[in-house]
Each structure stands twice: as C-alpha cells, then as structure tokens.
Design a protein around this motif. Structure first.
Motif, mmCIF file in Angstrom:
data_model
loop_
_atom_site.group_PDB
_atom_site.id
_atom_site.type_symbol
_atom_site.label_atom_id
_atom_site.label_comp_id
_atom_site.label_asym_id
_atom_site.label_seq_id
_atom_site.Cartn_x
_atom_site.Cartn_y
_atom_site.Cartn_z
ATOM 1 N N VAL A 4 0.814 -1.218 0.000
ATOM 2 C CA VAL A 4 0.000 0.000 0.000
ATOM 3 C C VAL A 4 0.847 1.267 0.000
ATOM 4 N N GLY A 5 2.144 1.139 0.332
ATOM 5 C CA GLY A 5 3.032 2.306 0.246
ATOM 6 C C GLY A 5 3.580 2.799 1.574
ATOM 7 N N LYS A 6 3.689 1.924 2.557
ATOM 8 C CA LYS A 6 4.166 2.335 3.885
ATOM 9 C C LYS A 6 5.605 2.849 3.840
ATOM 10 N N THR A 7 6.468 2.094 3.164
ATOM 11 C CA THR A 7 7.880 2.493 3.087
ATOM 12 C C THR A 7 8.041 3.784 2.301
ATOM 13 N N THR A 8 7.287 3.924 1.223
ATOM 14 C CA THR A 8 7.343 5.148 0.420
ATOM 15 C C THR A 8 6.952 6.361 1.246
ATOM 16 N N LEU A 9 5.876 6.224 2.026
ATOM 17 C CA LEU A 9 5.427 7.341 2.864
ATOM 18 C C LEU A 9 6.470 7.679 3.929
ATOM 19 N N ALA A 10 7.031 6.650 4.575
ATOM 20 C CA ALA A 10 8.045 6.888 5.606
ATOM 21 C C ALA A 10 9.264 7.591 5.015
ATOM 22 N N THR A 11 9.637 7.201 3.801
ATOM 23 C CA THR A 11 10.779 7.833 3.125
ATOM 24 C C THR A 11 10.514 9.311 2.862
ATOM 25 N N GLN A 12 9.324 9.613 2.361
ATOM 26 C CA GLN A 12 8.982 11.008 2.075
ATOM 27 C C GLN A 12 8.931 11.847 3.345
ATOM 28 N N ILE A 13 8.376 11.264 4.421
ATOM 29 C CA ILE A 13 8.326 11.985 5.696
ATOM 30 C C ILE A 13 9.738 12.288 6.186
ATOM 31 N N ALA A 14 10.609 11.276 6.135
ATOM 32 C CA ALA A 14 11.988 11.456 6.604
ATOM 33 C C ALA A 14 12.691 12.562 5.825
ATOM 34 N N VAL A 123 1.719 8.874 21.406
ATOM 35 C CA VAL A 123 1.603 7.730 20.501
ATOM 36 C C VAL A 123 0.493 7.981 19.490
ATOM 37 N N ARG A 124 0.831 7.826 18.219
ATOM 38 C CA ARG A 124 -0.162 8.004 17.156
ATOM 39 C C ARG A 124 -0.006 6.888 16.128
ATOM 40 N N CYS A 125 -1.121 6.388 15.623
ATOM 41 C CA CYS A 125 -1.096 5.359 14.587
ATOM 42 C C CYS A 125 -1.853 5.856 13.359
ATOM 43 N N LEU A 126 -1.328 5.539 12.193
ATOM 44 C CA LEU A 126 -1.987 5.875 10.931
ATOM 45 C C LEU A 126 -2.200 4.596 10.147
ATOM 46 N N ARG A 127 -3.453 4.266 9.908
ATOM 47 C CA ARG A 127 -3.746 3.118 9.050
ATOM 48 C C ARG A 127 -3.722 3.612 7.612
ATOM 49 N N LEU A 128 -2.765 3.125 6.859
ATOM 50 C CA LEU A 128 -2.573 3.602 5.491
ATOM 51 C C LEU A 128 -3.422 2.779 4.538
ATOM 52 N N LEU A 129 -4.373 3.443 3.909
ATOM 53 C CA LEU A 129 -5.251 2.797 2.942
ATOM 54 C C LEU A 129 -4.807 3.158 1.526
ATOM 55 N N GLY A 130 -5.324 2.420 0.566
ATOM 56 C CA GLY A 130 -5.002 2.738 -0.814
ATOM 57 C C GLY A 130 -5.498 4.121 -1.199
ATOM 58 N N SER A 131 -4.774 4.788 -2.051
ATOM 59 C CA SER A 131 -5.123 6.142 -2.490
ATOM 60 C C SER A 131 -5.662 6.108 -3.913
ATOM 61 N N SER A 132 -6.898 6.572 -4.094
ATOM 62 C CA SER A 132 -7.478 6.603 -5.437
ATOM 63 C C SER A 132 -6.687 7.541 -6.349
ATOM 64 N N TYR A 152 -11.080 3.991 -13.131
ATOM 65 C CA TYR A 152 -11.500 4.041 -11.724
ATOM 66 C C TYR A 152 -12.058 2.692 -11.271
ATOM 67 N N GLU A 153 -12.745 1.988 -12.169
ATOM 68 C CA GLU A 153 -13.255 0.658 -11.839
ATOM 69 C C GLU A 153 -12.092 -0.296 -11.549
ATOM 70 N N LEU A 154 -11.055 -0.212 -12.366
ATOM 71 C CA LEU A 154 -9.880 -1.051 -12.163
ATOM 72 C C LEU A 154 -9.223 -0.730 -10.824
ATOM 73 N N CYS A 155 -9.118 0.538 -10.499
ATOM 74 C CA CYS A 155 -8.534 0.943 -9.213
ATOM 75 C C CYS A 155 -9.346 0.395 -8.050
ATOM 76 N N ASP A 156 -10.669 0.476 -8.154
ATOM 77 C CA ASP A 156 -11.545 -0.021 -7.089
ATOM 78 C C ASP A 156 -11.363 -1.522 -6.875
ATOM 79 N N LEU A 157 -11.246 -2.268 -7.962
ATOM 80 C CA LEU A 157 -11.106 -3.724 -7.868
ATOM 81 C C LEU A 157 -9.874 -4.115 -7.066
ATOM 82 N N TYR A 158 -8.829 -3.316 -7.158
ATOM 83 C CA TYR A 158 -7.588 -3.639 -6.450
ATOM 84 C C TYR A 158 -7.356 -2.707 -5.265
#
Length: 289
Positions: A4-14, A123-132, A152-158
C-alpha cells in the motif's frame, strides 16, 4: 496491507523533516541480523562512536540530549519471530520523556501500541489505505487504452493498492494489448503469482480460526454482521472470536463498514480459491444440517 506504500510514505516523511533532527537513523528490519546488532549501530551513530554496547538506557539518554529520528521499516518481520526485544524497545520509547521521535512501519499493529494509542498523547497510529489519486495516476502514467470510468473501476477492484495496480497494469499491457476494457470484460480478478505471494505472506501466518473467518467473509459478497459471523462459528468461545476479529482488523485484512465486515475484492478472490479445500466442506456441512 502489503504494497500500500508504507515504506514510500516513511521515506517522504523522513526527507521532509530530517532538518528538524540532529540524527536520522533508518533500518529496514529484514536486513538486520539481530536486535543487539541494531542497537550497537544506533548507539555508535548517535553517540559519535562513544558507545559500543547495546544498552537501551544509553539510547534513551541520547534521545533526551539530542533530537533523534529513528525509523524502523517492516517491523512485522521481527514481530512474527516473537522477538519481544523490539516490542519492549518501542514501549520504553513511548513511555519515556525525551525530545526525539520513533517511526515504524508494519503490516501488524503491535498490541502494546494498540493499548497505548488512546491513552498516551505521544503515541499516534496511521492506518494507510489505498489512495485513489495515486492509483489513478499510476494508470495515467502508462499508455493504456480505456475511459476514466474504466480506470477508476480497475482501481476499485484492487483497492487502490499501488503495488497491485502496478502488477495488473503489466498484465494488461502484456496480455490484453494495453486495453483495460478487454481485461474488465473477462469479469475476473487477476490474482497472479506476484499478488499470490503478497497475500500468501499475510494469510499463511493466521491462526485456523482467523482463516475460517476470512473464508466465511470471502464466500459472502455482502457485508456481514458480527452476529452472522459468530453463528457460523458456534463452537468458538466469544473471547477467542473477538481476539481473532481484532487481530484481522489490526492486519488490515478485513474492512469494517458501519459495524459490518467485508474483504477487499482481490483478497476475497484469493481467500475463496486458496482456502476452499480447507474450509469449504465445513460450510457445506453446516448449511446442510
């Protein structure tokens, strides 16, 4: 969820906040030999090589005297080995006053963090969901044939999962002449080897009860209430049932909507096929009784 992009987000934040810290220490935990090795490297770095032993109390000392950013990526790879040193380390940092910050990414939310999230201001938690937006931009970046609604239909399916979108795009280019409409016309979800491996890693480590719950959700395409789900498992204690639900939720393997539960389409397809032989006969037995 994996991909879903956890490592990518952490990299950008850093990259964005690194100037606010004296030291930035990053470790991808699957590459770390042991907890003690990581602690030795961390202490040597933030002490300017004045420390050489893996002592947590010395780490806390430097977190207080300096502004340190510690990033631990893929924490679930050490949690599932029952290495409690990492959990204890995180818990101590969360409960201790200091001027530093720890960020970790994980497919599993540690129980210690779940217990502290609503009671500790640090302490804070972020549940990372897919981004349309991200999923759609990935489709736009490739020479695919298809209308915006089809994309958009293809994006929704995955479930707007970037990694799964990349995998299915490669298949559409290679097997469907880049035509999204032709792929959608097959009216089936692609669960190829790459997606199989991704989901297998997350489903195989579940308990038998958790897998049963996943399977019963998979064969029911409608939202399922807790009552209906519990009726499918009459021999399971309420305590074990709720523990299983909480664990599946913490792993982002089930989705809750207005108190009812379901699975993402691609997860449903995978579970339905992979666990049919294992649990299908139990369902048939109950339905016929």
């Amino acid at each position: 969820m994996g991909g879903v992009g956890k490592t990518t987000l952490a990299t950008q934040i850093a990259q964005q906040i690194q100037n606010q810290f004296d030291y930035v220490f990053w470790r991808s935990l699957p590459t770390v030999i042991s907890f003690d090795e990581m602690m030795i490297d961390m202490l040597a770095f933030i002490s300017n090589h004045q420390e050489s032993k893996p002592k947590i109390n010395r780490v806390i000392h430097y977190l207080r005297t300096c502004r340190c950013l510690i990033i631990l990526d893929n924490l679930e790879t050490v949690l599932k080995t029952l290495d409690i040193q990492y959990s204890n380390f995180i818990k101590i940092i969360a409960e201790t006053n200091h001027q530093s910050c720890l960020i970790f990414t994980s497919r599993i939310q540690p129980g210690e963090i779940t217990a502290m999230e609503n009671w500790s201001s640090s302490v804070r938690c972020l549940r990372l969901l897919g981004s349309s937006e991200i999923a759609f931009s990935l489709l736009q970046s490739k020479p695919l044939l298809g209308t915006e609604p089809q994309k958009y239909e293809l994006c929704d399916l995955y479930a707007h999962n970037p990694l799964k979108i990349k995998i299915v795009v490669n298949t559409i280019i290679n097997l469907f002449n880049s035509d999204i409409k032709k792929f959608l016309a097959e009216n089936t979800l692609l669960v190829n080897n790459h997606i199989n491996i991704l989901l297998e890693q997350q489903v195989n480590c579940l308990s038998e009860l958790e897998q049963q719950i996943m399977y019963y959700l998979a064969i029911n395409s409608e939202l399922t209430t807790i009552t209906d789900l519990k009726n499918r498992l009459p021999d399971i204690s309420r305590c074990h049932f709720w523990q299983a639900i909480e664990n599946l939720d913490s792993r982002s393997l089930i989705e809750q909507k207005a108190g009812e539960y379901t699975l993402q389409p691609v997860v449903r397809e995978y579970v339905r096929e992979q666990l049919k032989t294992k649990y299908g006969w139990k369902l048939d037995k109950r339905d016929n009784s």
